[in-house]
Design a protein around this motif. Sequence first.
Motif, PDB file in Angstrom:
ATOM      1  N   GLU A 150      -3.704  -7.625  12.892  1.00 25.58           N
ATOM      2  CA  GLU A 150      -3.295  -8.532  11.818  1.00 25.58           C
ATOM      3  C   GLU A 150      -4.350  -9.595  11.546  1.00 25.58           C
ATOM      4  O   GLU A 150      -4.683  -9.866  10.382  1.00 25.58           O
ATOM      5  CB  GLU A 150      -1.967  -9.214  12.158  1.00 25.58           C
ATOM      6  CG  GLU A 150      -1.504 -10.154  11.051  1.00 25.58           C
ATOM      7  CD  GLU A 150      -0.206 -10.856  11.381  1.00 25.58           C
ATOM      8  OE1 GLU A 150       0.838 -10.407  10.867  1.00 25.58           O
ATOM      9  OE2 GLU A 150      -0.230 -11.853  12.139  1.00 25.58           O
ATOM     10  N   LEU A 153      -7.144  -8.041   9.656  1.00 29.36           N
ATOM     11  CA  LEU A 153      -6.766  -7.780   8.273  1.00 29.36           C
ATOM     12  C   LEU A 153      -6.788  -9.064   7.443  1.00 29.36           C
ATOM     13  O   LEU A 153      -7.123  -9.044   6.249  1.00 29.36           O
ATOM     14  CB  LEU A 153      -5.368  -7.157   8.215  1.00 29.36           C
ATOM     15  CG  LEU A 153      -5.238  -5.719   8.703  1.00 29.36           C
ATOM     16  CD1 LEU A 153      -3.776  -5.309   8.758  1.00 29.36           C
ATOM     17  CD2 LEU A 153      -6.000  -4.779   7.782  1.00 29.36           C
ATOM     18  N   ASN A 253      -5.054   1.114   7.763  1.00 25.93           N
ATOM     19  CA  ASN A 253      -5.171   0.132   6.678  1.00 25.93           C
ATOM     20  C   ASN A 253      -6.523   0.198   5.973  1.00 25.93           C
ATOM     21  O   ASN A 253      -6.886  -0.727   5.233  1.00 25.93           O
ATOM     22  CB  ASN A 253      -4.925  -1.273   7.228  1.00 25.93           C
ATOM     23  CG  ASN A 253      -3.458  -1.528   7.507  1.00 25.93           C
ATOM     24  OD1 ASN A 253      -2.714  -1.912   6.621  1.00 25.93           O
ATOM     25  ND2 ASN A 253      -3.044  -1.313   8.754  1.00 25.93           N
ATOM     26  N   ASN A 254      -7.251   1.297   6.215  1.00 27.54           N
ATOM     27  CA  ASN A 254      -8.533   1.538   5.523  1.00 27.54           C
ATOM     28  C   ASN A 254      -9.539   0.410   5.741  1.00 27.54           C
ATOM     29  O   ASN A 254     -10.242  -0.006   4.818  1.00 27.54           O
ATOM     30  CB  ASN A 254      -8.300   1.747   4.022  1.00 27.54           C
ATOM     31  CG  ASN A 254      -7.424   2.947   3.740  1.00 27.54           C
ATOM     32  OD1 ASN A 254      -7.623   4.024   4.301  1.00 27.54           O
ATOM     33  ND2 ASN A 254      -6.431   2.764   2.874  1.00 27.54           N
TER      34      ASN A 254
END
Length: 446
Positions: A150, A153, A253-254
């Motif tokens: 997270e 990201l 999530n690429n």
Amino acid sequence: MTEQKRKLEKLAGVKGMNDVLPQDAALWEFFESTVKSMLRAYGYQNIRTPIVEHTQLFTRGIGEVTDIVEKEMYSFVDSLNGEQLTLRPEGTAAAVRATIEHNLLYDGPKRLWYIGPMFRHERPQRGRYRQFHQVGVEALGFAGPDADAEIILMCQRLWDDLGLTGIRLEINSLGLAEERARHRVELVSYLEKHVDVLDADATRRLYTNPLRVLDTKNPALQEIARNAPKLVDFLGDESRQHFEGLQRLLKANNIPFTINPRLVRGLDYYNLTVFEWVTDKLGAQGTVAAGGRYDPLIEQLGGKPTAACGWAMGVERILELLKEDDLVPHEEGCDVYVVHQGDAAREQAFIIAERLRDTGLDVILHCSPDGAPSSFKSQMKRADASGAAFAVILGEDEIASGNVAVKPLRDTSGSAEKGEQRTVPVENLTEFLINAMVATAEDGED
């Protein structure tokens, strides 16, 4: 030198501690508003800690044989009570200290963020200053790789929100303490075989912090670092599963990444996941954000054993990237510049300006630079230069008639254009300006 001459000398700021001037403020505000919006989207809460802490907080938390503690901290003795104090060199230790002191985790995990100045005594260079600013996040009480993913990201979302490109992610795992200990024995043995070619930094770190030798920037030592025993080969099942879990989430999530086995970070409190976001656009200072997992730190600073991870990013380096990519935002001017002449007009101008501000408009009221009355011509030049959308003009005729003159100063594209001047009753001024600005905004969207 006489005392009088000494008093007249121009004083300069401390080297490496820079002023943020008004012409740069729009860029800082753009970054700060963007990052705060991103942090709200992830449910992070703001924490603000003092810039001065007890020196022991950093020697115990960061590690006594790190570069920060050994060479870079601004430390001093408080003349009032003899305490050893330090200007904070980073934000994690202070945030953890505040969390423990105020028992913030009593009702469960916390997501915290901070922004502010940090201080390190090092040679100033592009993107690296003695007073610099960091944004950081700390996810406290989360043990799984999902928290690591997270916070990574979050960085990618920020790059997207800012419009930045060319920032790549490197990750590694430092494993657990016992795994690092086994690796350390092999690493020291390997480096001892090359002690005759190690530079001064590597020699100094050989027995105190040998992992940092792998992160050397010395070209002469690159091959030695490449061929050194890799920590990943010493990881146990738990550490491998954590690292593989992180990779799966990033791939899902690429988020492209590279595993860099030499990535170790410079602080003692890291374990398991470490990562850096790096760019080639800033020369040697290519790391713009970095972080990882630091599960031992909370207990190390006197709290209960608690998992934690986080990151910090250098604000100045990101602003350099925004400039490099020509992403500097245009600074908006005010809404209204009030021009006036004569005592009665000046009094009315103050009243009008306050009423307009009450409605949420941004208003500059002309004030004479030298105290003497300014001509309408010179005031209009200042109104144009202010970037205001409209000039509101009051003179003797306007006071006598109960009207004001309103002159548009910009066309719908924002460029300076002379619009048609209108006469508007004072009681209708607010409504007229708001309608005119709404119409201008709609024309600009078309």
